[in-house]
Design an enzyme around this catalytic site. Structure first.
Site, PDB file in Angstrom:
ATOM      1  N   GLY A  20       0.831  -1.198   0.000  1.00 59.92           N
ATOM      2  CA  GLY A  20       0.000   0.000   0.000  1.00 59.92           C
ATOM      3  C   GLY A  20       0.865   1.246   0.000  1.00 59.92           C
ATOM      4  O   GLY A  20       1.982   1.242  -0.526  1.00 59.92           O
ATOM      5  N   CYS A  21       0.370   2.319   0.592  1.00 54.46           N
ATOM      6  CA  CYS A  21       1.154   3.554   0.695  1.00 54.46           C
ATOM      7  C   CYS A  21       2.469   3.249   1.403  1.00 54.46           C
ATOM      8  O   CYS A  21       2.486   2.614   2.460  1.00 54.46           O
ATOM      9  CB  CYS A  21       0.366   4.610   1.472  1.00 54.46           C
ATOM     10  SG  CYS A  21       1.303   6.135   1.783  1.00 54.46           S
ATOM     11  N   PHE A  22       3.588   3.713   0.849  1.00 49.76           N
ATOM     12  CA  PHE A  22       4.891   3.301   1.385  1.00 49.76           C
ATOM     13  C   PHE A  22       5.298   3.974   2.688  1.00 49.76           C
ATOM     14  O   PHE A  22       6.267   3.568   3.328  1.00 49.76           O
ATOM     15  CB  PHE A  22       6.003   3.444   0.353  1.00 49.76           C
ATOM     16  CG  PHE A  22       6.064   4.731  -0.447  1.00 49.76           C
ATOM     17  CD1 PHE A  22       5.597   5.937   0.049  1.00 49.76           C
ATOM     18  CD2 PHE A  22       6.620   4.727  -1.724  1.00 49.76           C
ATOM     19  CE1 PHE A  22       5.682   7.106  -0.690  1.00 49.76           C
ATOM     20  CE2 PHE A  22       6.712   5.884  -2.476  1.00 49.76           C
ATOM     21  CZ  PHE A  22       6.241   7.078  -1.960  1.00 49.76           C
TER      22      PHE A  22
ATOM     23  N   PRO B 230       4.789   1.143   5.828  1.00 52.89           N
ATOM     24  CA  PRO B 230       5.782   0.071   5.920  1.00 52.89           C
ATOM     25  C   PRO B 230       7.206   0.581   6.106  1.00 52.89           C
ATOM     26  O   PRO B 230       8.032  -0.101   6.715  1.00 52.89           O
ATOM     27  CB  PRO B 230       5.623  -0.685   4.597  1.00 52.89           C
ATOM     28  CG  PRO B 230       4.811   0.189   3.712  1.00 52.89           C
ATOM     29  CD  PRO B 230       3.986   1.041   4.597  1.00 52.89           C
TER      30      PRO B 230
END
Length: 220
Positions: free
Chosen positions: A32-34, A37
């Site tokens: 998903g949006c980095f 993570p």
């Protein structure tokens, strides 16, 4: 490494002690949006540095505004003497719904591999997840062809969004900010990741101005 921040000592020992790239390994994940993570992996013991960027597509020179067919990914450089690729895969699988296919290519869930050993490990865990769920898995495994570093304002986003902390450390590190182990770890801490005892132990080893450490502790 020795420097000062506003005249105060800034001997960031964990950066000085990190292994050079020839002694580390790299894993690349789309989750998903980095931003999320990047922080989650950065808080892990054994992670040397993190970078966010674009991979998995064919569009030349992708940017955030012109991503083409690429995916937002986090690249995790780690010390295999401390942390295994299997450990990173455990975190990857635990932090998305593998039963669902990604709705957009930009935010898809993907493991990008660049060695035979990593592909074998990724496929083994994918089969185990599918068996546990009793069905198909939408998460894909692909070869990593290239990685394009994202714009500076995306790097260590959680930390950059903490004004006292982000501004001080960006100024201190300059162009080396994205590759700093300290920055990766603090980025994870301010997002709420990491074991509390290990967080405090790490912070105790940093000779940073009290206001900076106080801000980290306030955030976590």
């Amino acid at each position: 490494m020795s420097d000062t921040i506003d005249g105060e000592p800034a001997e960031l020992a964990p950066d000085a002690a990190t292994p050079p790239p020839r002694e580390s390994e790299t894993a690349t994940f789309g989750l998903g949006c980095f931003w999320g993570p990047d922080a989650r992996f950065g808080a892990m013991d054994g992670v040397v540095r993190t970078r966010v960027g674009y991979a998995g597509g064919t569009t030349p020179s992708p940017t955030y505004r012109d991503l083409g067919d690429h995916t937002e990914v986090v690249q995790v450089e780690y010390d295999p003497a401390v942390l295994s690729y299997a450990d990173l895969l455990d975190v990857f699988w635990a932090n998305h719904d593998p039963r669902a296919s990604s709705r957009t290519r930009q935010y898809r869930n993907v493991i990008l591999v660049d060695t035979v050993a990593h592909r074998q490990a990724a496929e083994r865990t994918r089969r185990a997840v599918a068996s546990k769920l009793g069905g198909s898995v939408g998460t894909v495994i692909e070869d990593l062809a290239s990685f394009t570093l994202a714009e500076p304002y995306h790097q260590k986003y959680e930390l950059r969004s903490t004004p006292v902390l982000g501004d001080e450390l960006v100024e201190h590190y300059g162009d080396d900010f994205v590759d700093s182990t300290v920055a990766a770890r603090l980025n994870g801490f301010v997002a709420g990741h990491g074991d509390p005892d290990r967080r405090e132990s790490f912070l105790a080893g940093l000779e940073l101005p009290p206001r900076v450490l106080d801000e980290v502790r306030r955030r976590i």
